[in-house]
Design an enzyme around this catalytic site. Structure first.
Site, short mmCIF file in Angstrom:
data_model
loop_
_atom_site.label_atom_id
_atom_site.label_comp_id
_atom_site.label_asym_id
_atom_site.label_seq_id
_atom_site.Cartn_x
_atom_site.Cartn_y
_atom_site.Cartn_z
CB THR A 159 -0.96 0.00 1.20
OG1 THR A 159 -0.23 -0.27 2.41
CG2 THR A 159 -2.04 -1.06 1.02
CE LYS A 185 0.56 -3.63 3.15
NZ LYS A 185 -0.27 -2.70 4.04
CB THR A 196 -1.66 -1.72 8.19
OG1 THR A 196 -2.71 -1.05 8.85
CG2 THR A 196 -2.09 -1.97 6.75
CD GLU A 282 2.02 5.24 6.32
OE1 GLU A 282 1.23 4.65 5.58
OE2 GLU A 282 1.66 5.93 7.30
CB THR A 409 -7.77 13.38 -0.53
OG1 THR A 409 -6.76 13.78 0.42
CG2 THR A 409 -9.12 13.33 0.17
#
Length: 409
Positions: A159, A185, A196, A282, A409
């Site tokens: 992702t 992942k 996640t 991230e 978004t």
């Protein structure tokens, strides 16, 4: 590359992956769930494989997890795993469950395997139902040769990850060359216990089902449950291990003379995948490893390690290369463990900054230089026992906020 464990050694396979063990294949395809990236992947064993699984502790377990657990409950075996990225199929109610079951049925028919030998997984946005016409197209593409490669599978399950995660090793058991491979992942919403995160481990060893499940739980506590990125736990996290037995070794269980070697090898693969996930947090620029020593119990060691690696203040300090050891001892103090402050030592790499709970003189410049490295080790010695553990995480950066402020978004 030779890696020594406590009493044994294993060999890391250069460019090895989850299909390195005998009898495994994988692939991936773009179905349109995501704009351009591969978004539907599969992992397949030539024969039904003894399987074990562990799952998120989040109360909102997504339908794919429930279907996979249902499959495993029949005879503790799996043959095919399918994963879609982009949509998590979580918080989708009865429709989500029907879609996960339908996916399993389609895969069963396409791959000609028993329905209960199929595991399904999804990762991505929560609260969105699957576009089933695209899932069906992905299933139809599973037997196309152009879509078959482990690299495509590794890409399809990602992702917000920036890199794929993989490893494979080999070792000798019963005189036979056993291989263990893995793919994973995970980049955000990574926090004990799991997050996640999807991890798949394969081996051509013959392993008894109950023993494999026990081993996975033990290994997970030392590896996947000792990583954090941001303190958030997700709804879809799964670790599955498949052992297809194609090397025909004597069945491995706790009574096998090389059982410990197998568990150490499984832990090594899991640890390497866990560290790769933590490193790819991230926006991350650094991998942080917290080493806890001298704890009275393993539970104390883990709680202290998790408290420090989960501290946003510690993570921010590492990002800024600020040797603010006060944030470390603060996290140790709120770990809710029986810690004696006047016994605690802290080191940043080889630079000792705290002794017996009191500050030591050290070079700020040397410490700052050390914290500027890509890999940062923080060592905490509780001086109150013999237990130890390691926990892994990453620094907290401006980019983490940017990525998550616009995730939808």
């Amino acid at each position: 590359m030779l890696v020594k464990t406590k009493k044994h050694h294993i060999d890391i396979i250069e460019n090895g992956n989850v299909t390195s063990p005998k009898g495994f294949s994988a692939g991936g395809v773009h179905t349109g769930i995501r704009k351009a990236k591969l978004d539907f992947g599969w992992l397949h064993s030539d024969v039904p494989a003894t399987a074990a699984g562990v799952y998120t502790v989040n109360a909102f377990q997504a339908p794919p997890l429930k279907v996979t657990q249902q499959s495993l409950s029949v005879d503790h075996a799996l043959q095919t795993i399918v994963v879609n990225s982009g949509i998590a199929n979580a918080c989708t109610g009865e429709q989500g469950m029907e879609d996960a079951l339908q996916t399993r049925k389609w895969v069963s028919e396409k791959m000609r395997v028993n329905e209960h030998h199929v595991a399904v997984a999804s990762t991505g946005l929560i609260g969105v139902t699957l576009p089933m016409e695209k899932i069906e197209a992905g299933v139809e593409a599973m037997t196309h040769k152009d879509n078959m490669s482990c690299d495509r599978f590794e890409q399809a399950i990602l992702t917000t990850d920036t890199v794929t995660k993989k490893i494979a090793i080999k070792l000798k058991i019963d005189g036979k060359e056993i291989t263990i491979g893995g793919a994973a992942k995970g980049s955000g919403m990574i926090h004990p216990n799991m997050a996640t995160m999807l991890a798949y481990i394969t081996t051509d060893a013959n392993v008894e089902a109950e023993s494999l499940q026990k081993a996975l739980r033990i290994v997970t506590d030392h590896t996947f449950n000792m990583i954090t990125v941001d303190g958030d736990s997700s709804t879809n996290d799964t670790v599955l291990v498949l052992a297809n037995g194609l090397q025909n070794n004597h069945p491995l269980d706790e009574n096998h003379p090389q059982w410990r070697l197998f568990v150490e090898a499984l832990q090594f693969v899991s640890q390497e995948l866990a560290k790769q996930i933590a490193r790819d947090g991230e926006g991350a620029t650094k991998l942080i490893q917290v080493n806890v020593k001298g704890a009275p119990t393993i539970e104390t060691a883990r709680h202290v390690g998790k408290a420090v690696i989960s501290s946003n203040l510690v993570k921010s300090a590492v990002y800024g290369a600020d040797p603010n050891w006060g944030r470390v001892v603060c996290a140790v103090g709120y770990s809710n463990q029986p810690v004696h402050p006047d016994k605690v030592d802290v080191a940043l790499g080889d630079i000792h900054v705290v002794k017996g709970g009191l500050p030591l003189p050290f070079s700020e410049e040397e410490a700052k230089s050390y914290l500027s490295n890509d890999d940062v080790h923080i060592t905490i010695n509780l001086n109150d026992g013999k237990e130890s553990c390691a926990a892994w995480g990453c620094d907290l950066t401006y980019d983490y906020v940017k990525i998550n402020a616009s995730y939808r978004t």
